[in-house]
Scaffold this motif. Structure first.
Motif, PDB file in Angstrom:
ATOM      1  N   SER A 178     -15.534  62.390  66.509  1.00 63.79           N
ATOM      2  CA  SER A 178     -16.179  63.671  66.802  1.00 63.79           C
ATOM      3  C   SER A 178     -15.450  64.823  66.097  1.00 63.79           C
ATOM      4  N   GLY A 179     -14.722  64.472  65.035  1.00 61.40           N
ATOM      5  CA  GLY A 179     -14.174  65.512  64.160  1.00 61.40           C
ATOM      6  C   GLY A 179     -12.839  66.073  64.598  1.00 61.40           C
ATOM      7  N   ILE A 180     -12.158  65.386  65.527  1.00 64.89           N
ATOM      8  CA  ILE A 180     -10.851  65.862  66.003  1.00 64.89           C
ATOM      9  C   ILE A 180      -9.775  64.943  65.430  1.00 64.89           C
ATOM     10  N   ASP A 181      -8.713  65.535  64.911  1.00 67.50           N
ATOM     11  CA  ASP A 181      -7.640  64.734  64.337  1.00 67.50           C
ATOM     12  C   ASP A 181      -6.665  64.321  65.445  1.00 67.50           C
ATOM     13  N   PRO A 182      -6.696  63.028  65.850  1.00 66.56           N
ATOM     14  CA  PRO A 182      -5.870  62.620  67.000  1.00 66.56           C
ATOM     15  C   PRO A 182      -4.377  62.773  66.749  1.00 66.56           C
ATOM     16  N   ASP A 183      -3.972  62.752  65.487  1.00 70.14           N
ATOM     17  CA  ASP A 183      -2.538  62.865  65.205  1.00 70.14           C
ATOM     18  C   ASP A 183      -2.011  64.268  65.490  1.00 70.14           C
ATOM     19  N   ARG A 184      -2.922  65.219  65.646  1.00 69.07           N
ATOM     20  CA  ARG A 184      -2.476  66.604  65.826  1.00 69.07           C
ATOM     21  C   ARG A 184      -2.583  67.086  67.276  1.00 69.07           C
ATOM     22  N   VAL A 185      -3.024  66.187  68.200  1.00 69.56           N
ATOM     23  CA  VAL A 185      -3.359  66.700  69.536  1.00 69.56           C
ATOM     24  C   VAL A 185      -2.200  67.434  70.221  1.00 69.56           C
ATOM     25  N   ASP A 186      -0.976  67.039  69.891  1.00 71.34           N
ATOM     26  CA  ASP A 186       0.147  67.683  70.581  1.00 71.34           C
ATOM     27  C   ASP A 186       0.264  69.174  70.250  1.00 71.34           C
ATOM     28  N   GLU A 187      -0.408  69.586  69.169  1.00 76.71           N
ATOM     29  CA  GLU A 187      -0.413  71.025  68.828  1.00 76.71           C
ATOM     30  C   GLU A 187      -1.230  71.835  69.831  1.00 76.71           C
ATOM     31  N   ALA A 188      -2.015  71.131  70.672  1.00 78.70           N
ATOM     32  CA  ALA A 188      -2.896  71.852  71.602  1.00 78.70           C
ATOM     33  C   ALA A 188      -2.185  72.241  72.895  1.00 78.70           C
ATOM     34  N   THR A 189      -0.918  71.896  73.033  1.00 79.42           N
ATOM     35  CA  THR A 189      -0.209  72.200  74.288  1.00 79.42           C
ATOM     36  C   THR A 189      -0.153  73.709  74.534  1.00 79.42           C
ATOM     37  N   TRP A 190      -0.518  74.095  75.731  1.00 78.87           N
ATOM     38  CA  TRP A 190      -0.509  75.522  76.090  1.00 78.87           C
ATOM     39  C   TRP A 190       0.910  75.950  76.457  1.00 78.87           C
ATOM     40  N   MET A 191       1.314  77.104  75.939  1.00 78.09           N
ATOM     41  CA  MET A 191       2.625  77.674  76.237  1.00 78.09           C
ATOM     42  C   MET A 191       2.535  78.452  77.551  1.00 78.09           C
ATOM     43  N   ARG A 192       3.451  78.191  78.469  1.00 78.55           N
ATOM     44  CA  ARG A 192       3.409  78.904  79.758  1.00 78.55           C
ATOM     45  C   ARG A 192       3.441  80.411  79.582  1.00 78.55           C
ATOM     46  N   ALA A 193       4.207  80.854  78.597  1.00 79.31           N
ATOM     47  CA  ALA A 193       4.362  82.310  78.427  1.00 79.31           C
ATOM     48  C   ALA A 193       3.048  82.978  78.023  1.00 79.31           C
ATOM     49  N   GLU A 194       2.090  82.169  77.557  1.00 75.23           N
ATOM     50  CA  GLU A 194       0.821  82.746  77.085  1.00 75.23           C
ATOM     51  C   GLU A 194      -0.232  82.880  78.175  1.00 75.23           C
ATOM     52  N   TRP A 195       0.036  82.300  79.360  1.00 72.48           N
ATOM     53  CA  TRP A 195      -0.992  82.248  80.398  1.00 72.48           C
ATOM     54  C   TRP A 195      -0.496  82.851  81.709  1.00 72.48           C
ATOM     55  N   ALA A 196      -1.287  83.781  82.259  1.00 73.03           N
ATOM     56  CA  ALA A 196      -0.916  84.406  83.539  1.00 73.03           C
ATOM     57  C   ALA A 196      -1.602  83.715  84.709  1.00 73.03           C
ATOM     58  N   ALA A 197      -2.841  83.297  84.532  1.00 75.82           N
ATOM     59  CA  ALA A 197      -3.604  82.672  85.626  1.00 75.82           C
ATOM     60  C   ALA A 197      -4.874  82.059  85.040  1.00 75.82           C
ATOM     61  N   PHE A 198      -5.457  81.134  85.806  1.00 75.06           N
ATOM     62  CA  PHE A 198      -6.716  80.510  85.376  1.00 75.06           C
ATOM     63  C   PHE A 198      -7.587  80.295  86.615  1.00 75.06           C
ATOM     64  N   GLN A 374      -6.670  71.399  87.899  1.00 77.11           N
ATOM     65  CA  GLN A 374      -5.579  70.587  88.458  1.00 77.11           C
ATOM     66  C   GLN A 374      -4.483  70.397  87.399  1.00 77.11           C
ATOM     67  N   MET A 375      -4.900  70.158  86.167  1.00 73.76           N
ATOM     68  CA  MET A 375      -3.937  69.955  85.078  1.00 73.76           C
ATOM     69  C   MET A 375      -3.330  71.293  84.648  1.00 73.76           C
ATOM     70  N   ILE A 376      -4.180  72.318  84.601  1.00 74.27           N
ATOM     71  CA  ILE A 376      -3.727  73.632  84.133  1.00 74.27           C
ATOM     72  C   ILE A 376      -2.744  74.252  85.133  1.00 74.27           C
ATOM     73  N   SER A 377      -2.736  73.724  86.369  1.00 76.67           N
ATOM     74  CA  SER A 377      -1.772  74.239  87.352  1.00 76.67           C
ATOM     75  C   SER A 377      -0.333  73.974  86.896  1.00 76.67           C
ATOM     76  N   ARG A 378      -0.141  73.080  85.942  1.00 74.68           N
ATOM     77  CA  ARG A 378       1.191  72.864  85.361  1.00 74.68           C
ATOM     78  C   ARG A 378       1.620  74.018  84.458  1.00 74.68           C
ATOM     79  N   VAL A 379       0.615  74.789  84.017  1.00 76.29           N
ATOM     80  CA  VAL A 379       0.877  75.842  83.028  1.00 76.29           C
ATOM     81  C   VAL A 379       0.971  77.213  83.701  1.00 76.29           C
ATOM     82  N   CYS A 380       0.076  77.464  84.657  1.00 79.70           N
ATOM     83  CA  CYS A 380       0.014  78.798  85.285  1.00 79.70           C
ATOM     84  C   CYS A 380      -0.668  78.666  86.652  1.00 79.70           C
TER      85      CYS A 380
END
Ligand code: GLV
Ligand code: MN
Ligand code: MN
Length: 428
Positions: A178-198, A374-380
């Protein structure tokens, strides 16, 4: 016009616009897949749905990008430079033969909030991010919330070969397809400092809100889920030629295990535990052959993490006993394990206050289903706002139903919540 006390800003959503968007996504369904919507995780069709979101959000003037996991994010700038983002959104993939609201309601809510804020020239200090997570449903690969798990750092590139769909396609291959490069997925990790709430708006997928007539729901805890597979190996043989006492039937062993799991989850100690065997693969699956192999997929859900894991262990132990007694080979593999998550008071209070400001009734309730939040609760800090599900609360079914009016009400509360978090959060 509805007023949010915190900012004085007004937004009013319209049911007809909500319905039109939901219908537009519902039309994106696999042809010849039977009733309801089928738009599975990491398929070209899921990408097309993300493209619709992208086009609409660009048209509303937002900057949009798709991250390395296939999550699509649209950003509306804040007025104060350097503040972390406040996010909202959900998912656009579905289970096979789904309804039209699961995930879609939360994405449509995000789209409407973005559009209404633009139309009404609403400003906010923090950037607002409107998110469509990829591959929320576990139906295809067993693991739920893959896009948000990658964002939260819970699933990495190293995990992608562990999951396969019913056709034997791995998660890695599906991503590539579906056009996503699986070798790069780790680049998608969200930085805690970038997120206040969700904050995620979602349909309830149960009947508590509808049957109690309490309007919206503010979620206090999201259930955890432990999923595993059991392989039973018996002996395929002629259904006419083999006397009953000489059989090693993998399916009758599976049947006994299904009933034991149901009985275990229904006793007094397990009030609130849910155990489901949602899939059975039988080989050779032929009327005249005793089933030689049977594979069961088991999903254990609970709001109590200790009981969730103890129940999964107990089902496995009892399943092994059944297999041993029947002379059936036994093997089990863990597919996925997510803990229940208690949602922070801060975001719950913001949602409750928004309901009060807008004069909307609400009740506090747990979520039985898994969600990206549930997963994003790890970030913010995260919050979840539920909209009533009608038709006895059915979901993961074409009979899933919520009213456009209830979703509209949820959108207005969501908008007020985001604006109150914007002014209330101590982020700068
Ligand atoms: C997500 O829909 C889940 O299975 O809980
Ligand atoms: Mn969902
Ligand atoms: Mn779902």
């Amino acid at each position: 016009m509805k007023r949010t006390a915190a900012s004085g800003t007004t937004v009013t959503a319209t049911p007809a616009t909500v319905t039109a968007l939901i219908d537009e996504f519902a039309a994106l369904s696999e042809p010849r897949s039977g009733p309801g919507v089928t738009r599975l995780a990491y398929t070209p069709l899921e990408r097309r749905a993300h493209d619709v979101f992208t086009e609409r959000m660009r048209a509303a003037g937002l900057r949009v990008w798709t991250d390395a996991a296939g999550n699509t994010i649209a950003e509306r700038q804040g007025t104060v430079a350097g503040l972390p983002a406040i996010g909202t959104g959900s998912h656009l993939d579905s289970v096979p033969n789904a309804g039209t609201f699961d995930g879609v309601a939360g994405v449509v809510a995000a789209m409407e909030v973005a559009r209404l804020f633009t139309e009404n020239a609403v400003t906010h200090r923090h950037p607002l991010r409107f998110v469509v997570f990829a591959a929320e449903e576990g139906a295809r690969f067993g693991q739920a919330c893959t896009g948000s798990r990658i964002a939260a750092g819970l699933t990495t590139a190293a995990d992608l070969d562990r999951f396969t769909d019913a056709e034997g396609t791995t998660l890695r291959e599906a991503m590539r397809g579906s056009g996503i490069d699986p070798d790069r997925v780790d680049e998608a990790t969200w930085m805690r400092a970038e997120w206040a709430a969700f904050v995620e708006l979602h349909i309830e997928q149960g009947s508590v809100l509808d049957s109690s007539g309490t309007g919206l729901g503010v979620v206090d805890v999201i259930s955890g889920s432990t999923r595993f597979r059991v392989d039973l190996h018996g002996r395929a043989a002629h259904s006419g030629g083999t006397p009953m006492e000489l059989r090693i039937d993998a399916l009758t062993a599976a049947a006994e295990i299904v009933l034991i799991a149901e009985e275990l989850a229904s006793d007094d100690e397990h009030d609130g535990t849910r155990v489901t065997v949602g899939r059975l693969d039988v080989e050779p699956n032929s009327i005249t052959t005793i089933p030689g192999d049977c594979r069961l997929y088991v999903d254990v859900r609970d709001v109590d993490p200790a009981r969730q894991r103890a129940t999964a262990d107990e089902v496995l132990a009892r399943a092994r006993t059944v297999a041993d007694r029947r002379g059936v080979g036994f093997r089990s593999d863990m597919l996925a394990d997510a803990s229940p998550v208690a949602l922070p008071q801060l975001v719950r209070d913001a949602m409750a206050a928004a309901c009060d400001q807008l004069d909307r009734r609400y009740r506090i309730l747990p979520s039985g289903a898994s969600h990206d939040s549930q997963m994003i609760s790890r970030v913010c800090p995260v919050g979840m706002l539920f909209v009533p599900s009608l038709n006895h609360g059915v979901s993961h079914s074409p009979d899933e139903l919520s009213t456009a009016e209830d979703i509209t009400s949820g959108i207005e509360v969501l908008a007020a919540t985001l604006l109150s978090l914007d002014t209330g959060l101590q982020t700068g």
